[in-house]
Every structure is written in structure tokens, then in C-alpha cells.
Write an enzyme that holds these catalytic residues in place. Structure first.
Site, PDB file in Angstrom:
ATOM      1  N   GLU A 113      26.228 -86.838 -39.024  1.00  0.00           N
ATOM      2  CA  GLU A 113      25.948 -85.436 -38.246  1.00  0.00           C
ATOM      3  C   GLU A 113      27.084 -85.862 -37.174  1.00  0.00           C
ATOM      4  O   GLU A 113      27.875 -87.361 -37.502  1.00  0.00           O
ATOM      5  CB  GLU A 113      24.916 -85.513 -36.790  1.00  0.00           C
ATOM      6  CG  GLU A 113      25.267 -87.387 -36.302  1.00  0.00           C
ATOM      7  CD  GLU A 113      23.239 -87.789 -35.949  1.00  0.00           C
ATOM      8  OE1 GLU A 113      22.332 -86.414 -35.610  1.00  0.00           O
ATOM      9  OE2 GLU A 113      23.631 -88.649 -35.414  1.00  0.00           O
ATOM     10  N   CYS A 126      33.087 -86.584 -32.081  1.00  0.00           N
ATOM     11  CA  CYS A 126      31.865 -87.969 -32.656  1.00  0.00           C
ATOM     12  C   CYS A 126      31.669 -87.940 -34.334  1.00  0.00           C
ATOM     13  O   CYS A 126      31.140 -86.994 -34.257  1.00  0.00           O
ATOM     14  CB  CYS A 126      31.082 -87.961 -31.513  1.00  0.00           C
ATOM     15  SG  CYS A 126      30.153 -89.818 -31.783  1.00  0.00           S
ATOM     16  N   CYS A 133      23.078 -96.683 -41.626  1.00  0.00           N
ATOM     17  CA  CYS A 133      22.935 -97.696 -41.512  1.00  0.00           C
ATOM     18  C   CYS A 133      22.735 -98.739 -41.721  1.00  0.00           C
ATOM     19  O   CYS A 133      21.996 -98.683 -41.567  1.00  0.00           O
ATOM     20  CB  CYS A 133      24.250 -97.884 -39.831  1.00  0.00           C
ATOM     21  SG  CYS A 133      25.290 -99.050 -39.567  1.00  0.00           S
ATOM     22  N   CYS A 137      20.702-102.494 -35.611  1.00  0.00           N
ATOM     23  CA  CYS A 137      20.423-102.637 -34.753  1.00  0.00           C
ATOM     24  C   CYS A 137      19.079-102.145 -33.565  1.00  0.00           C
ATOM     25  O   CYS A 137      19.044-100.449 -34.055  1.00  0.00           O
ATOM     26  CB  CYS A 137      21.268-102.610 -33.856  1.00  0.00           C
ATOM     27  SG  CYS A 137      22.944-103.013 -34.278  1.00  0.00           S
ATOM     28  N   CYS A 140      19.125 -98.407 -31.485  1.00  0.00           N
ATOM     29  CA  CYS A 140      19.486 -97.160 -32.218  1.00  0.00           C
ATOM     30  C   CYS A 140      19.377 -96.953 -33.295  1.00  0.00           C
ATOM     31  O   CYS A 140      18.475 -97.662 -34.223  1.00  0.00           O
ATOM     32  CB  CYS A 140      21.123 -98.242 -32.845  1.00  0.00           C
ATOM     33  SG  CYS A 140      22.106 -96.904 -34.117  1.00  0.00           S
ATOM     34  N   GLY A 188      26.791 -94.994 -38.683  1.00  0.00           N
ATOM     35  CA  GLY A 188      26.976 -95.463 -39.720  1.00  0.00           C
ATOM     36  C   GLY A 188      27.853 -97.080 -38.453  1.00  0.00           C
ATOM     37  O   GLY A 188      28.377 -96.592 -37.715  1.00  0.00           O
ATOM     38  N   GLU A 189      28.975 -97.792 -39.651  1.00  0.00           N
ATOM     39  CA  GLU A 189      29.668 -99.084 -39.357  1.00  0.00           C
ATOM     40  C   GLU A 189      30.153 -98.670 -40.111  1.00  0.00           C
ATOM     41  O   GLU A 189      30.915 -99.112 -41.304  1.00  0.00           O
ATOM     42  CB  GLU A 189      28.536-100.125 -39.247  1.00  0.00           C
ATOM     43  CG  GLU A 189      29.293-101.560 -39.515  1.00  0.00           C
ATOM     44  CD  GLU A 189      30.570-101.746 -38.262  1.00  0.00           C
ATOM     45  OE1 GLU A 189      29.847-101.446 -37.025  1.00  0.00           O
ATOM     46  OE2 GLU A 189      31.520-102.135 -38.452  1.00  0.00           O
ATOM     47  N   SER A 222      34.527 -97.726 -33.646  1.00  0.00           N
ATOM     48  CA  SER A 222      33.357 -98.467 -32.739  1.00  0.00           C
ATOM     49  C   SER A 222      32.863 -99.610 -33.793  1.00  0.00           C
ATOM     50  O   SER A 222      32.003 -99.234 -34.824  1.00  0.00           O
ATOM     51  CB  SER A 222      32.940 -97.835 -31.842  1.00  0.00           C
ATOM     52  OG  SER A 222      31.802 -98.471 -31.065  1.00  0.00           O
ATOM     53  N   SER A 245      31.152-102.792 -29.963  1.00  0.00           N
ATOM     54  CA  SER A 245      29.780-103.117 -29.369  1.00  0.00           C
ATOM     55  C   SER A 245      28.778-104.257 -28.916  1.00  0.00           C
ATOM     56  O   SER A 245      28.325-105.035 -30.042  1.00  0.00           O
ATOM     57  CB  SER A 245      28.521-102.258 -30.272  1.00  0.00           C
ATOM     58  OG  SER A 245      29.016-100.973 -30.338  1.00  0.00           O
ATOM     59  N   LEU A 246      29.217-105.183 -27.796  1.00  0.00           N
ATOM     60  CA  LEU A 246      28.786-105.844 -27.694  1.00  0.00           C
ATOM     61  C   LEU A 246      27.775-106.464 -27.244  1.00  0.00           C
ATOM     62  O   LEU A 246      26.475-107.188 -27.838  1.00  0.00           O
ATOM     63  CB  LEU A 246      29.802-106.637 -26.562  1.00  0.00           C
ATOM     64  CG  LEU A 246      29.617-108.198 -26.461  1.00  0.00           C
ATOM     65  CD1 LEU A 246      30.206-109.374 -27.959  1.00  0.00           C
ATOM     66  CD2 LEU A 246      30.451-108.714 -25.409  1.00  0.00           C
ATOM     67  N   HIS A 247      27.555-105.761 -26.508  1.00  0.00           N
ATOM     68  CA  HIS A 247      25.697-105.514 -25.630  1.00  0.00           C
ATOM     69  C   HIS A 247      24.628-106.871 -25.218  1.00  0.00           C
ATOM     70  O   HIS A 247      23.929-106.582 -24.226  1.00  0.00           O
ATOM     71  CB  HIS A 247      24.574-104.904 -26.510  1.00  0.00           C
ATOM     72  CG  HIS A 247      25.431-103.519 -26.769  1.00  0.00           C
ATOM     73  ND1 HIS A 247      25.590-102.781 -26.885  1.00  0.00           N
ATOM     74  CD2 HIS A 247      24.994-102.797 -28.048  1.00  0.00           C
ATOM     75  CE1 HIS A 247      26.310-101.584 -27.177  1.00  0.00           C
ATOM     76  NE2 HIS A 247      25.664-101.939 -28.398  1.00  0.00           N
ATOM     77  N   ASN A 321      19.855 -94.781 -24.761  1.00  0.00           N
ATOM     78  CA  ASN A 321      19.540 -93.708 -24.574  1.00  0.00           C
ATOM     79  C   ASN A 321      17.908 -93.728 -25.489  1.00  0.00           C
ATOM     80  O   ASN A 321      18.742 -93.962 -26.452  1.00  0.00           O
ATOM     81  CB  ASN A 321      20.259 -93.006 -25.781  1.00  0.00           C
ATOM     82  CG  ASN A 321      19.969 -91.034 -25.559  1.00  0.00           C
ATOM     83  OD1 ASN A 321      18.786 -90.787 -25.042  1.00  0.00           O
ATOM     84  ND2 ASN A 321      20.612 -90.923 -26.791  1.00  0.00           N
ATOM     85  N   CYS A 364      23.440 -90.396 -30.349  1.00  0.00           N
ATOM     86  CA  CYS A 364      22.719 -92.235 -31.890  1.00  0.00           C
ATOM     87  C   CYS A 364      22.319 -91.528 -32.658  1.00  0.00           C
ATOM     88  O   CYS A 364      20.571 -92.411 -32.656  1.00  0.00           O
ATOM     89  CB  CYS A 364      22.087 -93.052 -30.815  1.00  0.00           C
ATOM     90  SG  CYS A 364      23.146 -93.740 -28.726  1.00  0.00           S
TER      91      CYS A 364
HETATM   92  N1  SAH Z   1      28.324 -98.702 -36.047  1.00  0.00           N
HETATM   93  C1  SAH Z   1      29.177 -98.472 -34.757  1.00  0.00           C
HETATM   94  C2  SAH Z   1      28.847 -97.464 -34.460  1.00  0.00           C
HETATM   95  C3  SAH Z   1      28.171 -96.959 -34.586  1.00  0.00           C
HETATM   96  S1  SAH Z   1      27.378 -96.230 -32.826  1.00  0.00           S
HETATM   97  C4  SAH Z   1      28.673 -99.223 -33.666  1.00  0.00           C
HETATM   98  O1  SAH Z   1      27.852 -99.804 -33.738  1.00  0.00           O
HETATM   99  O2  SAH Z   1      29.517-100.132 -32.857  1.00  0.00           O
HETATM  100  C5  SAH Z   1      28.397 -95.994 -31.117  1.00  0.00           C
HETATM  101  C6  SAH Z   1      27.584 -96.761 -29.919  1.00  0.00           C
HETATM  102  O3  SAH Z   1      26.972 -96.397 -29.851  1.00  0.00           O
HETATM  103  C7  SAH Z   1      27.344 -98.748 -30.013  1.00  0.00           C
HETATM  104  O4  SAH Z   1      28.470 -98.885 -28.750  1.00  0.00           O
HETATM  105  C8  SAH Z   1      26.374 -98.759 -30.363  1.00  0.00           C
HETATM  106  O5  SAH Z   1      25.542-100.247 -30.231  1.00  0.00           O
HETATM  107  C9  SAH Z   1      25.549 -97.378 -29.005  1.00  0.00           C
HETATM  108  N2  SAH Z   1      24.109 -96.909 -29.690  1.00  0.00           N
HETATM  109  C10 SAH Z   1      23.471 -96.881 -30.463  1.00  0.00           C
HETATM  110  N3  SAH Z   1      22.464 -96.520 -30.212  1.00  0.00           N
HETATM  111  C11 SAH Z   1      22.075 -96.134 -28.661  1.00  0.00           C
HETATM  112  C12 SAH Z   1      21.431 -95.757 -27.399  1.00  0.00           C
HETATM  113  N4  SAH Z   1      20.332 -95.657 -28.390  1.00  0.00           N
HETATM  114  N5  SAH Z   1      21.551 -95.931 -26.635  1.00  0.00           N
HETATM  115  C13 SAH Z   1      23.203 -96.238 -26.007  1.00  0.00           C
HETATM  116  N6  SAH Z   1      23.651 -96.963 -26.399  1.00  0.00           N
HETATM  117  C14 SAH Z   1      23.159 -96.712 -28.042  1.00  0.00           C
END
Ligand code: SAH
Length: 380
Positions: A113, A126, A133, A137, A140, A188-189, A222, A245-247, A321, A364
Site C-alpha cells: 500500500e 508514504c 516485513c 515488531c 505493527c 517493509g523495512e 525510516s 524507529s526507537l520506541h 495506532n 501502518c
Molecule cells: N520498517 C520501518 C518503516 C515502516 S513503519 C521502520 O520500522 O521504521 C513506519 C513507522 O511507523 C515506524 O516508526 C513504525 O515503528 C511505526 N509504526 C508501526 N506500527 C505502528 C502503530 N501501530 N502505531 C504507531 N506507529 C507504528
């Protein structure tokens, strides 16, 4: 969550499964390679320039519109170098039509998408870099189904061209427009599909007719933090923005939220990010999805603040989300506010990402996820 049970065994896929390759497309090739390909078809090499101008300049792949090409060559050139790669399966719009999400089917049935978002001052698309992927995570939606395959360069570029085309045609409210920003934040990554992604960035940023002529400064890649790939990207001479994407600021939690952290730790990922910033002079974006009672404590904001203080970085907080079947949800507004304030007290620029497209599962990987659920429901 952490602490009382060991992290689940990690299922990570760094290399994509072998699958049939998508058909070759002009956007896979450099200008020199296009001329060779055209010559192999028995055509004059400058036809490659004409074809490229149609595709990247006029945003068309229809032979009828290529009146500067001899009638006899058109169909042959188009079928050899501009095969259709993406078929729209579903389109959803919200925000008065200024956010539009498209689910695409690829030649082999894989689904990806892209989301187009028009703002008063910019238009961002985007894009997906892989079908599925492998990074797994747990918050996601894309990660839940695993990796299907890498996209080709042209499959990535086509998502942007398709968006540019609908903007140019005036299909998005606000009059005819152009794409100013591309973010690799779809499925995807991107750093696990390194070669195709870097080639796609070159195509997007090369001027017409070689490419689409978008500024590299408008492009963001990203990543979960594949350290060797970040180091390599720093050497490409492409001033794109890196988003990490640290989180979580601590390894214990990040091991569970971003499982690749078991291979490259927070400190290593941030070192690679600071090196990227030093080489490219680009401010790094630290992505942090705020998840209620999981990673939104003030002490974690402090820890993050100490890690980022004085660095060429800004933090982009993303209200989580929620994905179907997951107990996790977005932080309470007061916790979000406290997190922002705490980070700002370290002098760190913070933005909270708008939740555009949420009604259409905009952020996402969720449209494809929804499609899978629908099909499962249909099969029951
Ligand atoms: N694989 C890459 C890019 C894809 S996702 C990465 O991880 O960076 C883009 C961003 O959306 C990333 O920071 C990811 O962690 C975040 N993301 C994924 N699922 C999410 C969700 N359910 N709510 C908020 N952010 C989310």
C-alpha cells in the site's frame, strides 16, 4: 510486560524469500542501461530518452500518448520497458479527499500500500519497500504476517509515479500539484531491501528524464536500526533524512518492541545515527510510538532526553495506532503531554505526528491486514 516473562523467541527475517522477479521496467534501469535495452530491441538509443520523458516527465505509460515515437515502435517499447507493475485493488480517501490510501496488487499477487497526504504547504507520499516485513515488531500490523518479498526498484518508484499522476491530473482536492516528500514508512523495512531502495531514491531524485526530480531533502528513510545499512547509507552521498524507529530508550523494553534490538542495541543504533548526522549534516528523526503504560513513563522520557541531548536530532512521537487483536493502545493525553514536556526540558525538538488517515487505517500496514482478515472471514 517486560520483567516478568522472558522475551518471546525472536523470529526475524533479514533476507527475503526467493521468488519470481517482477518484470523489468524502465525505472529499474539507469539512463545508460535504458539506452542499451532499447538498442537490444533494435531501436535507436535516444528512444530511451523519449520513453523516459513520457514516464517521468509527463507521467504517462500509454502508447497512444507517445506521438513522438513511430507507431510501429511504440507498443514494442512500452511492453518491453513499461509493463504495468501495480494494479489498484482498493482506494480509500478521508480528510476531504486530501488523504488517499491505495492497496496495490503486484504481478505475483502480493499486496502493498501507499498513502498520499496533501497539506497546504507540501504533499507527502508514504511508500512500501517490501510486501510484508520480517522485523516482527509486535505493535505493527505489517509485522504480524511476516515477509513475503522485497519490492523491485520500479515497484517502489511506481507508487510515487502513480501518486504524482493523480496529483497532476487534479484528482486530489487543491488543484493540480506535485509530490514534494516521499517517506519510506509504508510496509517493509527499507534497509533490509537496501539495493532496490537506494536505486529507487536515485530514480526519485534524478532530474527528468532520468528520474522524477524530487529533492533528496524531501525524502525520509525510516528504519528499525539495521546498523551496517545505516553506515552504508551515510556513504551514498544522498542527503535523505534518516528516521530511526526507537520506541524505547532502554534495551530491555526495546528488545521486545523492536526485536532486531537483540542484534543491534540502542547505543549502537544511536551511534550509527549520529554518524549519519555528522556525515550528511541532516537532522535525524527519532520515531517513538507512544504506547499506554508500556513506554510512555516520564522516567523513560528522561532516559531518552539524556540519550539525545545535544545531538542533531528531533523526536517524532506517534500516538499508537491500535492494531486488531493487540491489547496496546495510545497513551493518555496527560501522559503524552508530560512526555513531551520532559523531552523538551532537554532542549530536544519534539513533534507529535498527526494521525491523518486513521479512519482509513492510514498509518501502518493496516489496509493489507484488513484485507487478510476479510478474506479469512470470507473463508469461514
Ligand atoms: N520498517 C520501518 C518503516 C515502516 S513503519 C521502520 O520500522 O521504521 C513506519 C513507522 O511507523 C515506524 O516508526 C513504525 O515503528 C511505526 N509504526 C508501526 N506500527 C505502528 C502503530 N501501530 N502505531 C504507531 N506507529 C507504528
Amino acid at each position: 510486560m517486560p520483567g516478568n516473562r522472558p522475551p518471546a523467541p525472536v523470529r526475524l527475517t533479514l533476507t527475503a524469500p526467493r521468488r519470481a522477479k517482477p518484470p523489468r521496467h524502465l525505472a529499474d534501469l539507469t539512463m545508460a542501461e535504458r539506452r542499451d535495452a532499447v538498442a537490444e530491441l533494435g531501436e535507436r538509443p535516444f528512444r530511451a530518452d523519449q520513453l523516459s520523458r513520457h514516464y517521468f516527465g509527463r507521467l504517462t505509460a500509454s502508447p497512444e500518448q507517445m506521438t513522438d515515437l513511430p507507431g510501429g515502435s511504440r507498443d514494442r517499447l512500452v511492453s518491453a520497458l513499461l509493463p504495468p507493475l501495480l494494479t489498484p485493488v482498493r482506494e480509500l480517501a478521508c480528510d476531504g479527499g486530501t488523504t488517499r490510501k491505495t492497496l496495490w496488487r503486484l504481478f505475483d499477487g502480493a499486496l502493498v500500500e501507499s498513502v498520499l497526504m496533501r497539506y497546504p504547504d507540501r504533499t507527502t507520499i508514504c511508500v512500501s519497500s517490501q510486501a510484508g516485513c520480517g522485523m516482527n515488531c509486535p505493535f505493527c500490523a505489517t509485522g504480524q504476517a511476516g515477509l513475503t518479498r522485497n519490492l523491485s526498484t520500479a515497484e517502489i518508484v511506481e507508487q510515487v509515479v502513480a501518486g504524482a499522476r493523480s496529483l497532476a491530473k487534479g484528482e486530489v482536492p487543491g488543484g493540480p500539484g506535485r509530490i514534494s516528500n516521499v517517506v519510506f514508512m509504508g510496509m517493509g523495512e527499507p534497509m533490509a531491501n537496501y539495493k532496490a531502495v537506494v536505486a529507487a531514491i536515485r530514480r526519485l531524485t534524478s532530474p527528468v528524464p532520468e528520474g522524477l526530480g524530487i529533492s533528496a531533502r524531501g525524502i525520509t528513510v525510516s528504519t528499525v536500526g539495521l546498523v551496517p545499512a545505516i553506515e552504508r547509507l551515510a556513504q551514498e552521498g544522498l542527503p535523505v533524512t534518516l528516521a530511526v524507529s526507537l520506541h524505547a530508550p532502554d534495551d530491555e523494553l526495546r528488545d521486545t518492541l523492536v526485536p532486531i534490538n537483540t542484534r543491534w542495541k540502542v547505543a549502537e543504533v544511536l551511534d550509527a545515527a549520529w554518524n549519519y548526522a555528522a556525515v550528511t549534516k541532516r537532522r535525524v528523526s527519532i520515531e517513538y510510538a507512544l504506547i499506554r503504560d508500556i513506554n510512555d513513563q516520564e522516567w523513560r522520557a528522561d532516559l531518552l532526553g539524556r540519550l539525545l541531548q545535544g545531538r542533531l536530532a528531533h523526536v517524532n512521537l506517534i500516538p499508537l495506532n491500535p492494531t486488531p487483536g493487540s491489547p496496546w493502545t495510545a497513551s493518555r493525553p496527560r501522559d503524552e503531554r508530560a512526555f513531551v514536556r520532559r523531552l523538551e526540558s532537554y532542549g530536544i525538538p519534539v513533534t507529535v505526528r498527526d494521525t491523518r488517515g486513521r479512519e482509513i487505517d492510514g498509518a501502518c500496514g493496516q489496509l493489507a491486514a484488513r484485507d487478510r482478515e476479510d478474506r479469512k472471514a470470507g473463508a469461514r
